[in-house]
Each structure stands twice: as C-alpha cells, then as structure tokens.
Write a protein that holds these residues in place. Structure first.
Motif, PDB file in Angstrom:
ATOM      1  N   ARG A  27       0.831  -1.201   0.000  1.00  0.00           N
ATOM      2  CA  ARG A  27       0.000   0.000   0.000  1.00  0.00           C
ATOM      3  C   ARG A  27       0.871   1.259   0.000  1.00  0.00           C
ATOM      4  N   ARG A  28       0.295   2.327  -0.455  1.00  0.00           N
ATOM      5  CA  ARG A  28       0.989   3.624  -0.461  1.00  0.00           C
ATOM      6  C   ARG A  28       0.943   4.210   0.950  1.00  0.00           C
ATOM      7  N   GLU A  29       2.097   4.680   1.422  1.00  0.00           N
ATOM      8  CA  GLU A  29       2.163   5.297   2.743  1.00  0.00           C
ATOM      9  C   GLU A  29       2.579   6.752   2.603  1.00  0.00           C
ATOM     10  N   LEU A  30       1.798   7.636   3.238  1.00  0.00           N
ATOM     11  CA  LEU A  30       2.091   9.063   3.276  1.00  0.00           C
ATOM     12  C   LEU A  30       2.683   9.420   4.636  1.00  0.00           C
ATOM     13  N   ALA A 399     -19.091  32.446  -3.595  1.00  0.00           N
ATOM     14  CA  ALA A 399     -18.302  31.815  -4.654  1.00  0.00           C
ATOM     15  C   ALA A 399     -17.558  30.602  -4.120  1.00  0.00           C
ATOM     16  N   LEU A 400     -17.167  29.731  -5.040  1.00  0.00           N
ATOM     17  CA  LEU A 400     -16.354  28.562  -4.725  1.00  0.00           C
ATOM     18  C   LEU A 400     -15.075  28.648  -5.547  1.00  0.00           C
ATOM     19  N   ARG A 401     -13.954  28.673  -4.858  1.00  0.00           N
ATOM     20  CA  ARG A 401     -12.667  28.784  -5.522  1.00  0.00           C
ATOM     21  C   ARG A 401     -11.934  27.448  -5.472  1.00  0.00           C
ATOM     22  N   ARG A 402     -11.218  27.152  -6.545  1.00  0.00           N
ATOM     23  CA  ARG A 402     -10.425  25.920  -6.625  1.00  0.00           C
ATOM     24  C   ARG A 402      -8.993  26.192  -6.182  1.00  0.00           C
ATOM     25  N   TYR A 403      -8.410  25.212  -5.520  1.00  0.00           N
ATOM     26  CA  TYR A 403      -6.995  25.203  -5.144  1.00  0.00           C
ATOM     27  C   TYR A 403      -6.406  23.879  -5.596  1.00  0.00           C
ATOM     28  N   THR A 404      -5.102  23.835  -5.817  1.00  0.00           N
ATOM     29  CA  THR A 404      -4.473  22.594  -6.272  1.00  0.00           C
ATOM     30  C   THR A 404      -3.291  22.212  -5.389  1.00  0.00           C
ATOM     31  N   LEU A 405      -3.031  20.916  -5.370  1.00  0.00           N
ATOM     32  CA  LEU A 405      -1.938  20.336  -4.586  1.00  0.00           C
ATOM     33  C   LEU A 405      -1.457  19.099  -5.332  1.00  0.00           C
ATOM     34  N   ARG A 406      -0.172  18.820  -5.280  1.00  0.00           N
ATOM     35  CA  ARG A 406       0.320  17.593  -5.909  1.00  0.00           C
ATOM     36  C   ARG A 406      -0.331  16.389  -5.238  1.00  0.00           C
ATOM     37  N   LEU A 407      -0.484  15.295  -5.972  1.00  0.00           N
ATOM     38  CA  LEU A 407      -1.008  14.071  -5.389  1.00  0.00           C
ATOM     39  C   LEU A 407      -0.140  13.653  -4.203  1.00  0.00           C
ATOM     40  N   ASP A 408      -0.775  13.296  -3.109  1.00  0.00           N
ATOM     41  CA  ASP A 408      -0.117  12.898  -1.852  1.00  0.00           C
ATOM     42  C   ASP A 408       0.613  14.059  -1.183  1.00  0.00           C
ATOM     43  N   GLY A 409       0.423  15.285  -1.670  1.00  0.00           N
ATOM     44  CA  GLY A 409       1.311  16.375  -1.276  1.00  0.00           C
ATOM     45  C   GLY A 409       0.937  17.135  -0.033  1.00  0.00           C
ATOM     46  N   PHE A 410       0.240  16.533   0.900  1.00  0.00           N
ATOM     47  CA  PHE A 410      -0.200  17.225   2.115  1.00  0.00           C
ATOM     48  C   PHE A 410       0.976  17.520   3.051  1.00  0.00           C
ATOM     49  N   VAL A 411       1.800  16.513   3.270  1.00  0.00           N
ATOM     50  CA  VAL A 411       2.922  16.621   4.209  1.00  0.00           C
ATOM     51  C   VAL A 411       4.113  15.897   3.604  1.00  0.00           C
ATOM     52  N   SER A 412       5.306  16.446   3.795  1.00  0.00           N
ATOM     53  CA  SER A 412       6.518  15.766   3.325  1.00  0.00           C
ATOM     54  C   SER A 412       7.526  15.657   4.458  1.00  0.00           C
ATOM     55  N   LEU A 500      18.368  12.957   2.807  1.00  0.00           N
ATOM     56  CA  LEU A 500      17.782  13.982   1.951  1.00  0.00           C
ATOM     57  C   LEU A 500      18.621  15.245   1.953  1.00  0.00           C
ATOM     58  N   ASN A 501      18.749  15.841   0.798  1.00  0.00           N
ATOM     59  CA  ASN A 501      19.412  17.136   0.654  1.00  0.00           C
ATOM     60  C   ASN A 501      18.571  17.994  -0.285  1.00  0.00           C
ATOM     61  N   ASP A 502      18.057  19.107   0.203  1.00  0.00           N
ATOM     62  CA  ASP A 502      17.187  19.993  -0.564  1.00  0.00           C
ATOM     63  C   ASP A 502      16.119  19.191  -1.294  1.00  0.00           C
ATOM     64  N   ALA A 503      15.356  18.423  -0.517  1.00  0.00           N
ATOM     65  CA  ALA A 503      14.390  17.492  -1.107  1.00  0.00           C
ATOM     66  C   ALA A 503      13.197  17.308  -0.181  1.00  0.00           C
ATOM     67  N   ASP A 504      12.095  16.873  -0.786  1.00  0.00           N
ATOM     68  CA  ASP A 504      10.872  16.532  -0.064  1.00  0.00           C
ATOM     69  C   ASP A 504      10.453  15.121  -0.449  1.00  0.00           C
ATOM     70  N   LEU A 505      10.144  14.313   0.554  1.00  0.00           N
ATOM     71  CA  LEU A 505       9.623  12.965   0.351  1.00  0.00           C
ATOM     72  C   LEU A 505       8.179  12.950   0.818  1.00  0.00           C
ATOM     73  N   TYR A 506       7.232  12.713  -0.123  1.00  0.00           N
ATOM     74  CA  TYR A 506       5.800  12.786   0.186  1.00  0.00           C
ATOM     75  C   TYR A 506       5.196  11.424   0.488  1.00  0.00           C
ATOM     76  N   ALA A 507       5.616  10.395  -0.223  1.00  0.00           N
ATOM     77  CA  ALA A 507       5.013   9.083  -0.057  1.00  0.00           C
ATOM     78  C   ALA A 507       5.939   8.015  -0.598  1.00  0.00           C
ATOM     79  N   LEU A 508       5.727   6.762  -0.157  1.00  0.00           N
ATOM     80  CA  LEU A 508       6.464   5.623  -0.685  1.00  0.00           C
ATOM     81  C   LEU A 508       5.523   4.461  -0.896  1.00  0.00           C
ATOM     82  N   LYS A 509       5.954   3.574  -1.774  1.00  0.00           N
ATOM     83  CA  LYS A 509       5.121   2.408  -2.075  1.00  0.00           C
ATOM     84  C   LYS A 509       6.004   1.305  -2.645  1.00  0.00           C
ATOM     85  N   PHE A 510       5.799   0.086  -2.167  1.00  0.00           N
ATOM     86  CA  PHE A 510       6.451  -1.091  -2.767  1.00  0.00           C
ATOM     87  C   PHE A 510       5.476  -1.687  -3.775  1.00  0.00           C
ATOM     88  N   GLU A 511       6.006  -2.088  -4.916  1.00  0.00           N
ATOM     89  CA  GLU A 511       5.124  -2.661  -5.944  1.00  0.00           C
ATOM     90  C   GLU A 511       5.861  -3.707  -6.768  1.00  0.00           C
TER      91      GLU A 511
END
Length: 511
Positions: A27-30, A399-412, A500-511
C-alpha cells in the motif's frame, strides 16, 4: 554530480527499536502522521504544504442561491464530477440587520466533466417561485414523514457492494424537527427519499456540515458530526458552551449507529472546529483525511479594522459581535482508526492575500472532499483539486474557488541542502521495487539504504550502493548498484534510511 550526504549522528540505539515490524504490504504510505517515522535527524522535519490558489469555479448567484451558499460535497463518479451544496441568502444591511429568511434553504446540484469547469443543470425537479427551471435536488418541506434541512447536506456515492440499487447514492442531512440527522437515499443522485421515518443519529448539536460515508477498509459506514464540549443543545434548550467539536460512530446498515467516540488529537489543543470533512484518501484508503474549519474570534483591533470590507464587517458585528470578529480557515488532519487524529496546528488553507470576499466568517470552508484532476501544465501528472468558499455573507452571491496540490502532497519529510535523515520504524513489505513520490532541486536529492530490523545495513542496499534519486516525480523507482529489485527482502523486517538534501519525500510504495 555527487550528492551531499548528511554527516549528522543518528541518536539513540537501534536496540531500542525491537518492536514487531509493521506490515505495510504494497500500500501507499504518506507522511501525514508519525506511523512510519522512527527517527528524524539533522535538519529533516515533517513539513505541512499548502494548496495553490486557482480560479473561481462556481458563483452562487441564482435567485434560489445567495451569499450563504456552501457546505459543498464533491466526488468523482465515473467520468463525471458531482457537487452538492446548500443554497442560502444571508442579507446584512445597516445598521446591523441580518435577514436569513429571504428564501428557504435547499440542496442544489452541479456537475463537471473535468472538475474545473462546472455547470448548474436545469433539472426540473422542484419548484421555486413558480418555476422548476433550477438545480434544486432537496427542497424545503416534508419528505415522506421527515422534514430534511436542505441547508446542511453531505452527499456521497455508496461503494458498499451490498448497497441496493435504489440507495446507490446516500446523504446525511439535518432534521428540521425532531432534532438529529436523517439518512436519505437515491438511485441517481437527483431524486431523494428517506431511509427511515426519524433521525438515525440524535446525540449532538448538528449545526454544521455533518457527514457519513462507506469505509471499505473497515467494512463499515462512518459518521462525523458536530457537538459542543459543554452546555446543553437538546431539542428544547439551545445553550451551547465550550468548543465546537467532532463526534463519530460506525454502522453496518447506515441506520443503526454504534461505537460512538469523541475525536481526540495527538498534540493539538481544543479549538473551535466548525466542520470536519473526513473521508478516506482515494490513493491510500486506509488513511482518513480531514479538512476541518478553524473558527477564531480575534476581537476588534487595528488589524481587524484593516481587513477587507470593514463597513460590512461592522454591520454584521452590530447584529452579533462574533459575526464581525470571527475569521475562519482550513486545517488538515489524518487518522488510521477514525478516532485519534494527527491534526496540524498550522493552517493548511489560510485566508491568503487580502482582497474583497476574504478574511471573514465563512471564508475557506473546504469542500468535502479533494478530487483528482488533470494538471494545467501539458505533460504533467494529475493533481488534487480542493474547493473552498469565498465572498460569504456579502452582497447577493457567494463563490467557490479551486486550489491545487500535488497528489499525496499534504505533508513531506523535508530537508535543506545541509541535509537530514529519516529512518523508519521496522516494517515488512510486499513487492519487487520501492517507488517514491518526491521532489528535489537540481543539486539535491535522496539516497536510500535498507537496513535490517536492528539497523544494520543490508549488503547490496547500503548507502554506498544507493543511486541518488533527484527530480520531481510521483512515482520514481529507487535503484542500487545491482538495480531496483528488492524482492529478496519482501516479507522480512527492515528499516528504510532516507538521506535527503534539498528534497521533499511525500510518499512511498512497494510494488
């Protein structure tokens, strides 16, 4: 280019990690909670990310809608996106007169082919001022033997395989009288009927968007609703006190509810939480993600008077001081059991740059729930679209405004160029390769070492064997000198060490 490695010391003894390994399978883990985190060292930290502002996607300006429209439910249904919301006009005039009864409250419907461009179809189902040319799906008045409040809807498509065809769509709505929550059903999401002749949940205050959904991972329905931590909010006495809070329960049939609990939090104080917006995350359905609204009264000050639409704010305050002083914003929280949540105390969706229709009571109520949509960038992967209210309580529309975020991108897990490390708790997995959702700078990146349960590097998967991972991808396969194959370790207790160096890790998954 050689990756800069973190040279910080790993604190503690690996013998302290002698607990049983957690099985994450494939399973994908965030990193929205501490579930995987054994140690963070150097300058590595969990970082909450905020959605990016986009366009207004819907204006509630029809005669049966208005400045109080909100409580949106959004979900993807095959090739179509569906949206449900309350329609309500709140009129405020000097010197502080508030009229909430210009027209009854309804539940309305909108739809979209892409989640970005929305339309309000003329459904011809219910009459408003002599015409059925509208998008009303739950009207004002009796429905069988119950009296639903169309202004507090939460609608979802029921993925329970045992759900009958006439209940393919379900809704929880507030009952006008008697007090409680009603269960509604529909074969098409447009034509609704009651599932019972009385409220199915009665222990709460309910003056919010209360909701329920099918949790396929647990095989039960879950409900989340409003209560107050003190005071009295029964049928005859409305004297709430304490904080606005969230209560939950489960059900096997959507009608009989049990296992009731009040939500608890890992490290968050009691706050005024106006909504909850809890639902399984579609890419990792074992995680329940919530987007509650934080309600805060800042009091009158120079900064309050400097916020947009001061005159209108002062009108509202003369009717009730909190109407003028209150400010709302979106939060983020996550749970694995549905009761205890990791709630981020920093704002997930703050009011943002000051402009008309913002920084007021009702701003940034996040719709229930984020959906996956195409990116505006050609060739880029899909992203998440979130929707939030704006221009609440002013003029004749909201009004209803849209916002966007990368998939899984809540916390890194984030580290600057100077470096940081994450070492996971012991896990077992199922799969042949490890994939990452990550982003780095051109000079930064991530290296991965696989260790045994006691923290000893596994030959062939050491840091020296790791090929640096750099770029910005939702699904990058990690490789070592021998390649990506980790199948020899499948089912065995291991730890993952990320440098990690100047990087963000959002999620991992084994497949």
């Amino acid at each position: 280019m050689k990756l800069i490695l973190c040279s910080c010391l790993v604190l503690g003894s690996f013998s302290a990690f002698a607990a049983d390994a957690m099985d994450i399978g494939s399973r994908r883990e965030l990193f929205v909670d501490d579930f995987l985190i054994g140690q963070l060292t150097g300058k590595a930290e969990q970082r909450l990310h905020q959605p990016q502002i986009q366009e207004i996607v819907l204006t509630h300006d029809a005669p049966w809608e208005g400045s109080g429209s909100g409580y949106h439910s959004v979900f993807k249904d095959g090739d179509k996106y569906r949206m449900y919301y309350k329609s309500w006009q709140l009129t405020v005039t000097p010197p502080g007169k508030v009229n909430t009864g210009e027209h009854p409250l309804f539940t309305c419907y909108a739809e979209s082919d892409d989640g970005i461009h929305w339309s309000k179809p003329e459904l011809g189902l219910h009459e408003f001022k002599g015409s059925k040319a509208n998008n009303i799906v739950i009207p004002h008045g009796m429905m069988g033997k119950v009296n639903p409040d169309g202004g507090h809807p939460a609608v979802f498509k029921d993925e329970n395989p045992a759900s009958p065809a006439d209940a393919k769509y379900k809704a929880i709505v507030r009952s006008n009288s008697p007090k409680g929550l009603l269960a509604l059903k529909s074969p098409d999401g447009l034509r609704w009927s009651p599932m019972a002749d009385a409220p199915v949940i009665t222990d709460g205050a309910f003056d919010s968007q209360n909701l329920a959904f099918w949790d396929a991972q647990s095989g039960v329905y879950r409900a989340y609703w409003r209560y107050f931590t003190a005071g009295t909010t029964d049928e005859k006495n409305w004297k709430p006190s304490g904080d606005r809070a969230i209560r939950t329960a489960t059900s096997k049939d959507f009608l009989h509810w049990e296992n009731q609990h009040d939500l608890t939090y890992v490290d968050s104080p009691s706050e005024q939480l106006y909504t909850n917006q809890v639902k399984p995350y579609h890419r990792a359905p074992h995680l329940l993600l919530g987007f509650p609204t934080r309600y805060t009264e800042r009091g009158w000050s120079d900064s309050m008077r400097a916020l947009p639409e001061r005159e209108h704010r002062e009108w509202r305050s003369k009717a009730s001081d909190r109407y003028g002083m209150a400010i709302t914003e979106g939060l983020f929280m996550a749970s694995r059991d549905g009761v205890k949540f990791k709630r981020w105390n920093e704002a997930f969706l703050p009011p943002g740059i000051e402009r008309p229709g913002t920084w007021n009571y009702g701003h940034q109520y996040i719709a229930w729930h984020p959906v996956e949509t195409k990116s505006a960038l050609e060739g880029a992967p899909n992203e998440l679209s979130l929707y939030a209210t704006e221009s609440y309580w002013t003029d004749k529309s909201s009004a209803l405004r849209r916002y966007t975020l990368r998939l899984d991108g809540f916390v890194s897990i984030h580290a600057p160029m100077s470096g940081g490390e994450l070492i996971t708790k012991p896990i077992t997995f199922k799969g042949k390769a490890l994939t990452l959702n990550f982003a780095s700078s051109a000079a930064g990146g991530i290296q991965v070492e696989i260790q045994d349960a006691d923290g000893k590097p596994v030959p062939g998967f050491t840091l020296a064997d790791s090929q640096p991972v750099f770029g910005d991808s939702l699904d990058r396969t990690v490789t070592w000198k021998t390649g990506p194959d980790v199948s020899a370790l499948s089912g065995k207790p291991v730890r993952l060490r990320f440098v990690l160096n100047d990087a963000d890790l959002y999620a991992l998954k084994f497949e």
